[in-house]
Design a protein around this motif. Sequence first.
Motif, short mmCIF file in Angstrom:
data_model
loop_
_atom_site.label_atom_id
_atom_site.label_comp_id
_atom_site.label_asym_id
_atom_site.label_seq_id
_atom_site.Cartn_x
_atom_site.Cartn_y
_atom_site.Cartn_z
N MET A 1 -6.35 -33.29 23.37
CA MET A 1 -7.57 -32.14 23.71
C MET A 1 -7.04 -30.83 23.22
O MET A 1 -5.91 -30.59 23.10
N THR A 2 -8.02 -30.00 22.93
CA THR A 2 -7.95 -28.75 22.52
C THR A 2 -7.60 -27.59 23.58
O THR A 2 -8.06 -28.30 24.85
N THR A 3 -6.85 -26.86 23.40
CA THR A 3 -6.55 -25.78 24.30
C THR A 3 -7.31 -24.63 24.48
O THR A 3 -7.27 -23.69 25.05
N LYS A 4 -8.39 -24.74 23.58
CA LYS A 4 -9.64 -23.85 23.24
C LYS A 4 -8.90 -22.53 22.75
O LYS A 4 -9.57 -21.19 22.80
N GLU A 5 -7.66 -22.43 22.03
CA GLU A 5 -7.25 -21.14 21.51
C GLU A 5 -7.57 -21.43 19.99
O GLU A 5 -7.31 -22.70 19.39
N GLU A 6 -7.89 -20.39 19.53
CA GLU A 6 -8.33 -20.18 17.93
C GLU A 6 -7.15 -20.63 17.05
O GLU A 6 -6.03 -20.04 17.34
N VAL A 7 -7.38 -21.61 16.19
CA VAL A 7 -6.33 -21.55 14.95
C VAL A 7 -6.27 -20.73 13.92
O VAL A 7 -7.43 -20.40 13.43
N THR A 8 -5.22 -20.29 13.93
CA THR A 8 -4.89 -19.29 12.77
C THR A 8 -3.76 -19.27 11.68
O THR A 8 -2.80 -20.30 12.19
N TRP A 9 -4.05 -19.16 10.66
CA TRP A 9 -3.07 -19.08 9.48
C TRP A 9 -2.33 -17.66 9.06
O TRP A 9 -3.11 -16.73 9.15
N GLU A 10 -1.07 -17.74 8.85
CA GLU A 10 -0.42 -16.35 8.42
C GLU A 10 -0.88 -16.13 7.20
O GLU A 10 -0.93 -17.10 6.19
N VAL A 11 -0.93 -14.85 6.90
CA VAL A 11 -1.10 -14.52 5.41
C VAL A 11 0.00 -13.33 5.16
O VAL A 11 0.36 -12.74 6.07
N TYR A 12 0.59 -13.55 3.95
CA TYR A 12 1.73 -12.61 3.51
C TYR A 12 1.15 -11.14 3.54
O TYR A 12 0.12 -10.87 3.09
N PRO A 13 1.82 -10.35 4.18
CA PRO A 13 1.47 -8.93 4.45
C PRO A 13 1.11 -8.18 3.06
O PRO A 13 0.23 -7.09 3.18
N PHE A 14 2.05 -8.33 2.17
CA PHE A 14 1.72 -7.60 0.80
C PHE A 14 2.02 -8.36 -0.31
O PHE A 14 3.21 -8.86 -0.42
N GLY A 15 0.97 -8.21 -1.43
CA GLY A 15 1.42 -8.91 -2.54
C GLY A 15 1.43 -10.28 -2.59
O GLY A 15 0.67 -11.02 -1.70
N THR A 16 2.03 -11.09 -3.65
CA THR A 16 1.74 -12.38 -3.63
C THR A 16 2.98 -12.93 -3.01
O THR A 16 4.10 -12.84 -2.84
N ASP A 17 2.77 -14.17 -2.09
CA ASP A 17 3.46 -14.75 -1.42
C ASP A 17 4.53 -15.40 -2.13
O ASP A 17 4.23 -16.05 -3.23
N PRO A 18 5.83 -15.05 -1.95
CA PRO A 18 6.87 -15.83 -2.81
C PRO A 18 7.10 -17.15 -2.84
O PRO A 18 7.78 -17.77 -3.78
N GLY A 19 6.34 -17.67 -1.85
CA GLY A 19 6.29 -19.32 -1.74
C GLY A 19 5.58 -19.82 -2.87
O GLY A 19 5.69 -21.20 -3.27
N PHE A 20 4.84 -19.14 -3.69
CA PHE A 20 4.08 -19.83 -4.86
C PHE A 20 4.97 -19.86 -5.94
O PHE A 20 4.91 -20.48 -6.98
N ALA A 21 6.33 -19.30 -5.85
CA ALA A 21 7.21 -19.10 -7.11
C ALA A 21 7.75 -20.77 -7.67
O ALA A 21 7.93 -20.88 -8.80
N HIS A 22 7.68 -21.50 -6.60
CA HIS A 22 8.27 -22.75 -7.14
C HIS A 22 7.12 -23.99 -7.14
O HIS A 22 7.41 -25.16 -6.83
N THR A 23 5.91 -23.63 -7.04
CA THR A 23 4.82 -24.39 -7.21
C THR A 23 4.27 -24.96 -8.50
O THR A 23 4.53 -24.08 -9.51
N ALA A 24 3.68 -25.78 -8.57
CA ALA A 24 3.43 -26.33 -9.92
C ALA A 24 2.17 -25.39 -10.46
O ALA A 24 1.73 -25.25 -11.74
N ASN A 25 1.11 -24.93 -9.55
CA ASN A 25 0.11 -24.07 -9.93
C ASN A 25 0.24 -22.57 -9.68
O ASN A 25 -0.58 -21.72 -9.64
N LYS A 26 1.64 -22.31 -9.99
CA LYS A 26 2.03 -20.90 -9.44
C LYS A 26 1.09 -19.92 -10.62
O LYS A 26 0.80 -18.74 -10.30
N LEU A 27 1.29 -20.33 -11.97
CA LEU A 27 0.52 -19.42 -12.91
C LEU A 27 -0.80 -19.49 -12.70
O LEU A 27 -1.55 -18.14 -12.73
#
Length: 405
Positions: free
Chosen positions: A375-401
């Motif tokens: 069951m839910t805890t009634k807490e909102e689900v949130t996702w983190e966003v990189y604070p500035f610029g492009t997230d470096p996690g995209f560097a090694h992905t197939a859809n980086k470009l």
Amino acid sequence: DDTGDMAGLMDDAEGQSKQGRKMLGHISGCIPFANLKDFALTLFRATRGNMLLKHEEIGVILDPSKSEMVQKSVFIVFFSGERSKVKVDKIVDSYGGTKYALPDSQQEQQALLANVDERLRDLKIVIDKTDDYRRGKLEQVVDSVPFWTTHVQKEKAVYHTLNKFNYDVTHKCLIAEAWAPTAEMDQIREALRRGTAKSGASVQTVVNIVDTHETPPTFFRNSKYTKGTQAIVDAYGMAKYQEFNPAFFSVITFPFLFGVMFGDIGHGIMMAMGGALLCVYEGKLAHLANDEMFGTLYKGRYNIFLMGVFATYAGFIYNEVFAVPSEMFGSTSWCSGEMTDDPQCMSYPGTSPANMTQKWLRNNIAQAWDFEKGMTTKEEVTWEVYPFGTDPGFAHTANKLNSVN
């Protein structure tokens, strides 16, 4: 008498030896080393082997016929008969050989060698004296060379300009037709007046405005900051008379678009530093402005500086340093199966991150959903966003470009 017979035999032998030496001829000289092999083969065929060739390489010397340095060999050809002499003589000439007379007797050869050595010593003395005299003269005038160079350049510029004038035979004067900015006509007249007074001319220079139906040439006034950009714009096309100068916008847009393309923190800083050094030391480097290679960099020094600045700015947006993803603003917001040492990425109940091939955003799903009670805890689900610029996690992905674009 045995003694008398022996003396007679010795006289006969000496006479035969002298006669043999007279029958044996020779030609000596120098020949280019590149022609030596063909020269020897031609001699052998022409004389049918009835000759003896001796040669030795002497290195690179001055060829008197061509006045250039050539690698040569010295040679001497022994032959028998007048016909062989004519053949050898022609062959030597055909292969570019230089012939030198060589005496027959050893005494004459020694005398010739002593004479040549003496001439060489005399020439060396003359050359040394000449070099000393020339060096002394050059030392006397070395301080005047810059002044002479400037004077000659001014004289050439004056004659180059005068050659564009038309000569009026009737009035015996020079007439020049030129375009000039309307706003500067007063300055032009004043400059001509000062030039006339300074030169001491008895006739004043007259300036008249001529009406014409021709289209005036395009003139854009530029400073040292905009000359580089103006040259780039002019390379694509020249604006017509009274049209707006597109370089006004390109001063900023061109370096900015370059930065978007080149964006990298490390490379951008290096380019900006190079452009800054050219700007700071522009006075000391001005004498290299006409150099074919360095002149291009010098004239575009302010463009290079701005290109480096914008490339650095775009590098922060892309979060890349020398093409390597940078996490200077924090770790990537994306989790993957390789990040088994990251507690937040591993707190995804019901999954096996090590077997997952896709990436997922960091989130608080463990706090927003109770997996044990379902069951839910009634807490909102949130996702983190990189604070500035492009997230470096995209560097090694197939859809980086695609993502960056």
